[in-house]
Design a protein around this motif. Structure first.
Motif, PDB file in Angstrom:
ATOM      1  N   THR A 172       0.698  -1.182  -0.043  1.00 15.51           N
ATOM      2  CA  THR A 172       0.071  -0.076  -0.006  1.00 15.51           C
ATOM      3  C   THR A 172       0.970   1.367  -0.232  1.00 15.51           C
ATOM      4  O   THR A 172       2.065   1.009   0.046  1.00 15.51           O
ATOM      5  CB  THR A 172      -0.910   0.102   1.352  1.00 15.51           C
ATOM      6  OG1 THR A 172      -1.808   1.141   1.282  1.00 15.51           O
ATOM      7  CG2 THR A 172      -0.124  -0.095   2.489  1.00 15.51           C
ATOM      8  N   GLU A 182       0.531 -12.983   1.368  1.00 16.73           N
ATOM      9  CA  GLU A 182      -0.594 -13.670   2.081  1.00 16.73           C
ATOM     10  C   GLU A 182      -0.481 -15.264   2.526  1.00 16.73           C
ATOM     11  O   GLU A 182       0.397 -15.782   1.743  1.00 16.73           O
ATOM     12  CB  GLU A 182      -2.111 -13.693   1.212  1.00 16.73           C
ATOM     13  CG  GLU A 182      -2.070 -12.370   0.687  1.00 16.73           C
ATOM     14  CD  GLU A 182      -3.311 -11.630   1.522  1.00 16.73           C
ATOM     15  OE1 GLU A 182      -3.814 -12.240   2.345  1.00 16.73           O
ATOM     16  OE2 GLU A 182      -3.750 -10.626   1.107  1.00 16.73           O
ATOM     17  N   VAL A 205      -7.652 -14.864  -8.744  1.00 13.64           N
ATOM     18  CA  VAL A 205      -7.316 -13.286  -8.419  1.00 13.64           C
ATOM     19  C   VAL A 205      -8.061 -12.602  -7.007  1.00 13.64           C
ATOM     20  O   VAL A 205      -7.717 -11.386  -6.889  1.00 13.64           O
ATOM     21  CB  VAL A 205      -7.562 -12.384  -9.500  1.00 13.64           C
ATOM     22  CG1 VAL A 205      -6.794 -13.025 -10.854  1.00 13.64           C
ATOM     23  CG2 VAL A 205      -9.298 -12.613  -9.948  1.00 13.64           C
ATOM     24  N   GLY A 218      -5.116 -12.719  -4.088  1.00 14.79           N
ATOM     25  CA  GLY A 218      -3.744 -12.817  -4.832  1.00 14.79           C
ATOM     26  C   GLY A 218      -2.428 -12.461  -3.852  1.00 14.79           C
ATOM     27  O   GLY A 218      -2.929 -11.906  -2.897  1.00 14.79           O
ATOM     28  N   PHE A 265      -1.511  -8.150  -6.712  1.00 17.59           N
ATOM     29  CA  PHE A 265      -2.922  -7.695  -7.140  1.00 17.59           C
ATOM     30  C   PHE A 265      -2.670  -6.415  -7.452  1.00 17.59           C
ATOM     31  O   PHE A 265      -2.043  -5.552  -7.078  1.00 17.59           O
ATOM     32  CB  PHE A 265      -3.899  -8.073  -6.185  1.00 17.59           C
ATOM     33  CG  PHE A 265      -3.643  -7.472  -4.795  1.00 17.59           C
ATOM     34  CD1 PHE A 265      -2.782  -7.915  -3.930  1.00 17.59           C
ATOM     35  CD2 PHE A 265      -4.475  -6.221  -4.252  1.00 17.59           C
ATOM     36  CE1 PHE A 265      -2.551  -7.327  -2.636  1.00 17.59           C
ATOM     37  CE2 PHE A 265      -4.113  -5.533  -3.340  1.00 17.59           C
ATOM     38  CZ  PHE A 265      -3.263  -5.937  -2.109  1.00 17.59           C
ATOM     39  N   TYR A 298      -5.595   8.824  -1.804  1.00 17.38           N
ATOM     40  CA  TYR A 298      -5.134   9.622  -0.610  1.00 17.38           C
ATOM     41  C   TYR A 298      -5.484  11.015  -0.452  1.00 17.38           C
ATOM     42  O   TYR A 298      -5.252  11.846  -1.583  1.00 17.38           O
ATOM     43  CB  TYR A 298      -3.689   9.536  -0.284  1.00 17.38           C
ATOM     44  CG  TYR A 298      -3.290   8.107  -0.590  1.00 17.38           C
ATOM     45  CD1 TYR A 298      -3.244   7.232   0.509  1.00 17.38           C
ATOM     46  CD2 TYR A 298      -2.749   7.532  -1.843  1.00 17.38           C
ATOM     47  CE1 TYR A 298      -2.541   5.850   0.475  1.00 17.38           C
ATOM     48  CE2 TYR A 298      -2.614   5.972  -1.804  1.00 17.38           C
ATOM     49  CZ  TYR A 298      -2.274   5.171  -0.674  1.00 17.38           C
ATOM     50  OH  TYR A 298      -2.020   4.005  -0.986  1.00 17.38           O
ATOM     51  N   ILE A 356      -3.994  -0.559   8.281  1.00 17.07           N
ATOM     52  CA  ILE A 356      -3.902   0.669   7.726  1.00 17.07           C
ATOM     53  C   ILE A 356      -4.264   1.738   9.020  1.00 17.07           C
ATOM     54  O   ILE A 356      -3.735   2.903   8.778  1.00 17.07           O
ATOM     55  CB  ILE A 356      -5.034   0.832   6.584  1.00 17.07           C
ATOM     56  CG1 ILE A 356      -4.892  -0.077   5.396  1.00 17.07           C
ATOM     57  CG2 ILE A 356      -4.965   2.269   6.039  1.00 17.07           C
ATOM     58  CD1 ILE A 356      -3.978  -0.150   4.739  1.00 17.07           C
ATOM     59  N   GLU A 407     -15.150  -8.480  -0.313  1.00 18.89           N
ATOM     60  CA  GLU A 407     -14.578  -7.158   0.101  1.00 18.89           C
ATOM     61  C   GLU A 407     -13.955  -6.745  -1.292  1.00 18.89           C
ATOM     62  O   GLU A 407     -13.002  -6.991  -1.691  1.00 18.89           O
ATOM     63  CB  GLU A 407     -13.790  -7.070   0.951  1.00 18.89           C
ATOM     64  CG  GLU A 407     -13.333  -5.900   1.473  1.00 18.89           C
ATOM     65  CD  GLU A 407     -11.914  -5.874   2.278  1.00 18.89           C
ATOM     66  OE1 GLU A 407     -11.379  -6.563   2.830  1.00 18.89           O
ATOM     67  OE2 GLU A 407     -11.070  -4.722   1.778  1.00 18.89           O
ATOM     68  N   GLY A 443     -13.580  -3.000  -2.016  1.00 13.99           N
ATOM     69  CA  GLY A 443     -12.870  -2.006  -1.746  1.00 13.99           C
ATOM     70  C   GLY A 443     -13.160  -1.512  -0.310  1.00 13.99           C
ATOM     71  O   GLY A 443     -13.881  -2.320   0.621  1.00 13.99           O
ATOM     72  N   GLN A 444     -12.237  -0.328   0.167  1.00 16.72           N
ATOM     73  CA  GLN A 444     -12.530   0.119   1.738  1.00 16.72           C
ATOM     74  C   GLN A 444     -12.206   1.358   1.406  1.00 16.72           C
ATOM     75  O   GLN A 444     -11.065   1.761   1.009  1.00 16.72           O
ATOM     76  CB  GLN A 444     -11.464  -0.809   2.576  1.00 16.72           C
ATOM     77  CG  GLN A 444     -11.724  -0.318   3.904  1.00 16.72           C
ATOM     78  CD  GLN A 444     -11.179  -1.576   4.868  1.00 16.72           C
ATOM     79  OE1 GLN A 444     -10.591  -2.652   4.647  1.00 16.72           O
ATOM     80  NE2 GLN A 444     -11.445  -1.442   6.329  1.00 16.72           N
ATOM     81  N   PHE A 459     -11.098   4.794   4.510  1.00 16.05           N
ATOM     82  CA  PHE A 459     -10.550   5.037   5.662  1.00 16.05           C
ATOM     83  C   PHE A 459     -10.551   6.564   5.832  1.00 16.05           C
ATOM     84  O   PHE A 459     -10.088   7.101   5.051  1.00 16.05           O
ATOM     85  CB  PHE A 459      -9.150   4.350   5.819  1.00 16.05           C
ATOM     86  CG  PHE A 459      -8.921   3.073   5.636  1.00 16.05           C
ATOM     87  CD1 PHE A 459      -9.012   2.103   6.718  1.00 16.05           C
ATOM     88  CD2 PHE A 459      -8.719   2.527   4.441  1.00 16.05           C
ATOM     89  CE1 PHE A 459      -8.672   0.653   6.483  1.00 16.05           C
ATOM     90  CE2 PHE A 459      -8.671   1.077   4.151  1.00 16.05           C
ATOM     91  CZ  PHE A 459      -8.465   0.293   5.196  1.00 16.05           C
ATOM     92  N   GLY A 508     -10.116  -2.797  -4.940  1.00 18.51           N
ATOM     93  CA  GLY A 508      -9.405  -3.971  -5.378  1.00 18.51           C
ATOM     94  C   GLY A 508      -9.739  -4.531  -7.225  1.00 18.51           C
ATOM     95  O   GLY A 508     -10.515  -5.286  -7.309  1.00 18.51           O
TER      96      GLY A 508
HETATM   97  N1  5CA Z   1      -4.437   1.633   1.579  1.00 19.31           N
HETATM   98  C1  5CA Z   1      -5.655   1.410   2.020  1.00 19.31           C
HETATM   99  C2  5CA Z   1      -6.590   1.764   0.842  1.00 19.31           C
HETATM  100  S1  5CA Z   1      -6.054   2.525  -0.432  1.00 19.31           S
HETATM  101  C3  5CA Z   1      -5.732  -0.338   1.595  1.00 19.31           C
HETATM  102  O1  5CA Z   1      -4.769  -0.763   1.677  1.00 19.31           O
HETATM  103  N2  5CA Z   1      -6.855  -0.895   1.775  1.00 19.31           N
HETATM  104  S2  5CA Z   1      -7.200  -2.407   1.617  1.00 19.31           S
HETATM  105  O2  5CA Z   1      -6.035  -3.177   2.444  1.00 19.31           O
HETATM  106  O3  5CA Z   1      -8.626  -2.643   2.372  1.00 19.31           O
HETATM  107  O4  5CA Z   1      -7.163  -2.869   0.383  1.00 19.31           O
HETATM  108  C4  5CA Z   1      -7.820  -2.375  -0.596  1.00 19.31           C
HETATM  109  C5  5CA Z   1      -8.499  -3.338  -1.536  1.00 19.31           C
HETATM  110  O5  5CA Z   1      -7.799  -4.199  -2.251  1.00 19.31           O
HETATM  111  C6  5CA Z   1      -9.338  -4.497  -0.731  1.00 19.31           C
HETATM  112  O6  5CA Z   1     -10.711  -3.934  -0.577  1.00 19.31           O
HETATM  113  C7  5CA Z   1      -9.479  -5.539  -1.795  1.00 19.31           C
HETATM  114  O7  5CA Z   1     -10.554  -5.510  -2.412  1.00 19.31           O
HETATM  115  C8  5CA Z   1      -8.122  -5.433  -2.489  1.00 19.31           C
HETATM  116  N3  5CA Z   1      -7.077  -6.671  -1.824  1.00 19.31           N
HETATM  117  C9  5CA Z   1      -6.606  -6.341  -0.625  1.00 19.31           C
HETATM  118  N4  5CA Z   1      -5.922  -7.658  -0.447  1.00 19.31           N
HETATM  119  C10 5CA Z   1      -6.115  -8.194  -1.756  1.00 19.31           C
HETATM  120  C11 5CA Z   1      -5.297  -9.415  -2.209  1.00 19.31           C
HETATM  121  N5  5CA Z   1      -4.699 -10.259  -1.479  1.00 19.31           N
HETATM  122  N6  5CA Z   1      -5.868  -9.917  -3.521  1.00 19.31           N
HETATM  123  C12 5CA Z   1      -6.799  -9.232  -4.309  1.00 19.31           C
HETATM  124  N7  5CA Z   1      -7.238  -8.150  -3.803  1.00 19.31           N
HETATM  125  C13 5CA Z   1      -6.729  -7.450  -2.421  1.00 19.31           C
END
Ligand code: 5CA
Length: 445
Positions: A109, A142, A149, A152, A155, A161, A202, A283, A285-286, A288, A320
């Protein structure tokens, strides 16, 4: 594109290693190939859908006033030592050193890198508000990469931001992201429900995850079924209008919807019993708001209108992008294959020639291809010397929303057949009308 000239390595057998339908279908439809655990090559058709999803995300972010840029995948460990996350992040972080023995890492990130850019170039409240984002590959080592996918190690993620002078402005940025995410998912043909979640590594305690309901989802979720009736639709939105964005946040987040990390049985009990649902979700998207966590640790400050130096309020917001391919397929398939929503489909329409080599059929297919292309559409013409059954099976597997079937019998009556992949319904039309109908559908998106 003519299928005879394309690279679409469709698999006949169901790959044994794939446990969920989206992973199986992505492999069978020749969209991805595993390079090593949790790391994939994107074959041409998978790459096309990935880019379509990326384009929707870009368009909606730019519409919301957010500014695209690009940061590298490899980062220096020094920045992460400043924020304190180099040690905290643990084994999910892929660490390495360069030939000079400098500690590097593959970014999971980008909070640190973006904060460093901000503090180097921005010093005054007059430069705020500012929201920068990029779409870039991430790496998280992970423990259990799985489901293709979906989880992954490498990814593709959109991460944005925001930098704001006050908490109020930062919460408006949060709301803008919520609205732009709702719009993005709907354009992809998905319902993604914002749910109260946990900040994880995060940080921050004000955060929502966006979940697509699916049995194969990794998250357990609890919600009031009334949230599934909400749609954003084509309403007009003014992203500078704080009250309008706040009202949309309230509309979509007031009813109970939480992931298991924040689930509270006592509050859930207030939801009328008939509307209480427990399900699984993916999930996608997220968002914060984490206040001054990174800006204080890394000295990202601005001078305010009183002449005081203050740390900026920040949030980060992720989608994602690569995971979305899996989520869309989980939400939209049948036993024959994928059913792409029009918004992300790799080709707008398939053309199936039932009698390749027949002069009239070949000419009619070429004419359809030319007309569709002239209207800016991207058809996939199955011009292989294959039996009709094989061509239909391939089209059903790869899931293009519309198919035009051309054969000598129909042509004698001046018609071709237009079939919807979703409903399976067909109608016979003169070729020009079939083209017009397909063009109209895409023009209305
Ligand atoms: N920095 C923050 C927001 S930019 C962040 O990293 N958020 S997160 O951890 O929630 O990741 C954002 C999105 O990436 C998640 O909602 C998910 O859809 C996707 N994501 C996270 N980990 C993975 C993974 N291992 N494989 C595929 N997609 C992923």
């Amino acid at each position: 594109m003519r299928l005879s000239r394309y690279f679409l390595p469709v698999l006949k057998e169901t790959p044994a290693e794939a446990q969920i339908v989206s992973h199986r279908l992505m492999l069978r439809a020749g969209m991805i190939k595993q390079a090593s655990a949790g790391i994939y090559s994107w074959l041409p058709m998978g790459f096309k859908v990935l880019k379509n999803i990326e384009n929707i995300v870009h368009e909606e972010q730019i519409r919301a006033g957010h500014i695209p840029m690009l940061m590298p995948t490899l980062q220096s460990a020094d920045l992460w030592r400043e924020s304190g996350r180099y040690d905290d992040y643990g084994e999910e972080m892929l660490r390495m050193s360069d030939r000079h023995g400098r500690d590097m890492l593959y970014g999971p990130t980008n909070e640190e890198l973006i904060t460093d850019i901000f503090r180097s170039h921005v010093g005054s409240y007059k430069d705020l508000p500012l929201t920068l984002y990029h779409i870039q590959w991430k790496f998280r080592d992970e423990v259990r990469p799985r489901f293709g996918v979906m989880r992954g190690r490498e990814f593709y993620m959109k991460d944005g931001y925001n930098f704001d002078l006050s908490k109020d402005d930062a919460l408006h940025a949060y709301n803008r992201h919520l609205v732009s995410y709702l719009r993005s998912y709907e354009r992809m043909g998905l319902q993604a429900i914002p749910m109260r979640a946990d900040g994880g590594p995060i940080g921050g305690d004000y955060t929502h995850e966006f979940l697509v309901l699916a049995e194969t989802g990794e998250s357990e979720v609890f919600y009031d079924s009334a949230v599934t009736d909400l749609t954003f639709g084509d309403r007009e939105i003014d992203y500078d209008d704080h009250a309008q964005c706040q009202a949309i946040l309230e509309e979509f987040t007031t009813r109970y919807a939480r992931t298991d990390e924040t689930h509270d049985e006592a509050v859930f009990a207030d939801v009328p019993e008939g509307r209480r649902r427990t399900a699984r979700g993916i999930e996608v998207g997220q968002i914060f708001y984490f206040g001054t966590k990174y800006s204080e640790a890394m000295g990202a400050t601005v001078v305010n209108d009183q002449g005081d130096r203050v740390p900026v309020h920040m949030g980060s917001h992720g989608i994602g992008v690569s995971r979305l391919l899996g989520a869309i397929i989980e939400a939209s398939h049948d036993d024959k294959g994928i059913i792409w929503p029009e918004g992300v489909t790799p080709f707008h329409c398939g053309i199936v020639n039932l009698k390749q080599g027949d002069e009239e059929a070949d000419a009619a297919c070429d004419a359809l291809y030319t007309s569709l292309t002239a209207l800016g559409l991207d058809p996939l013409y199955d011009d292989r010397n294959e039996r009709a059954g094989g061509k239909f099976a391939t089209m059903d597997l790869i899931g293009l929303p519309w198919r035009i079937t051309v054969g000598p019998r129909g042509l004698k009556n001046g018609v071709v057949e237009l079939t919807s992949r979703r409903t399976g319904e067909s109608e016979e039309l003169p070729p020009e009308q079939a083209v017009e109908k397909v063009a109209k559908i895409y023009a209305s998106l």
